[in-house]
Design an enzyme around this catalytic site. Structure first.
Site, PDB file in Angstrom:
ATOM      1  N   GLY A  49       0.826  -1.196   0.000  1.00  0.00           N
ATOM      2  CA  GLY A  49       0.000   0.000   0.000  1.00  0.00           C
ATOM      3  C   GLY A  49       0.863   1.251   0.000  1.00  0.00           C
ATOM      4  N   CYS A  50       0.346   2.313   0.554  1.00  0.00           N
ATOM      5  CA  CYS A  50       1.060   3.579   0.609  1.00  0.00           C
ATOM      6  C   CYS A  50       2.373   3.434   1.365  1.00  0.00           C
ATOM      7  CB  CYS A  50       0.188   4.629   1.293  1.00  0.00           C
ATOM      8  SG  CYS A  50       1.028   6.200   1.588  1.00  0.00           S
ATOM      9  N   PHE A  51       3.480   3.861   0.771  1.00  0.00           N
ATOM     10  CA  PHE A  51       4.772   3.656   1.428  1.00  0.00           C
ATOM     11  C   PHE A  51       4.960   4.509   2.675  1.00  0.00           C
ATOM     12  CE2 PHE A  51       6.674   6.043  -2.529  1.00  0.00           C
ATOM     13  CZ  PHE A  51       6.022   7.220  -2.177  1.00  0.00           C
ATOM     14  N   TRP A  52       4.154   5.545   2.846  1.00  0.00           N
ATOM     15  CA  TRP A  52       4.238   6.319   4.088  1.00  0.00           C
ATOM     16  C   TRP A  52       3.903   5.438   5.290  1.00  0.00           C
ATOM     17  CZ3 TRP A  52       0.667  10.885   2.201  1.00  0.00           C
ATOM     18  CH2 TRP A  52       1.348  11.629   1.232  1.00  0.00           C
ATOM     19  N   CYS A  53       2.932   4.548   5.111  1.00  0.00           N
ATOM     20  CA  CYS A  53       2.491   3.681   6.216  1.00  0.00           C
ATOM     21  C   CYS A  53       3.542   2.639   6.582  1.00  0.00           C
ATOM     22  CB  CYS A  53       1.195   2.965   5.842  1.00  0.00           C
ATOM     23  SG  CYS A  53      -0.233   4.052   5.594  1.00  0.00           S
TER      24      CYS A  53
END
Length: 217
Positions: A49-53
């Site tokens: 998913g989102c790499f920030w997470c």
């Protein structure tokens, strides 16, 4: 009639051969990048998913160093965030990091990987939709491939998830570090709405479940 039939079969075979050749050619044309790893360390490249997470999660693990957000698995060199989010470059948002297998094993890394996202949703994590958000393991060795495939099969057989795991397990080809503003995103932007609503609950849950694997702060 027989002649027409055989000509039709030969035509189908010819088309299939051309498609196979095009696929092989396409695979050969996928850009390759190299990453140097310190002696005694191994490399992991994961998308969930989102790499920030996922960056926020793996930064806190003992034995993990140099977590970088970036793009892997695509067919163009040095893609921009805008290009990747168009869903047309073939890249997945990933993190890449080195780890000390004497401190944390690849099996443990995958345990955390499969526990901190939904690996049964194809090209989607929550509200983030598109092939760039796919669940993916880009393995760096035959051993990593073997371990990933083994545990994926075991998880499917165990019924841990209601639906079948769709995590892509494929050989590592390339990794491009994302733009500077994507790095260390949660730590630098913790008060942003996305961080508060999406990332923080996930990180807090992770810290409770895997408290024994966290770095001392």
């Amino acid at each position: 009639m027989k002649k027409i039939f055989f000509l039709t079969i030969l035509s189908i075979i010819g088309v299939s051969n051309i498609q196979a050749q095009q696929k092989t050619k396409s695979m050969k044309e996928i850009p390759k990048t190299k990453v140097e790893v310190q002696n005694g360390m191994e490399l992991a490249t994961l998308g969930s998913g989102c790499f920030w997470c996922i960056e926020a999660i793996y930064q806190d693990l003992k034995g993990v160093e140099g977590v970088k957000s970036g793009y892997s698995g695509g067919h163009i060199d040095n893609p921009s965030y805008r290009q990747v989010t168009s869903g047309t470059t073939g890249h997945a948002e990933v993190i890449q990091f080195s780890f000390d297998p004497m401190v944390i094993s690849f099996e443990e890394i995958l345990e955390i990987f499969w526990s901190t996202h939904d690996p049964t949703t194809l090209n989607r994590q929550g509200a983030d939709v598109g092939p760039q958000y796919r669940s993916a393991i880009f393995y760096h060795s035959d051993k990593q491939k073997e371990v990933a495939e083994f545990y994926k099969k075991k998880l499917d057989e165990s019924g841990s998830f209601d639906n079948k795991i769709v995590t892509e397990i494929t050989a590592f080809n390339n990794f491009y570090v994302a733009e500077d503003y994507h790095q260390n995103y949660f730590n630098d932007n913790g008060m942003q709405p996305y961080c508060q609503i999406v990332i923080r609950p996930k990180v807090e849950k992770f810290k409770k479940v895997f408290a024994d694997k966290l770095k001392n702060k």
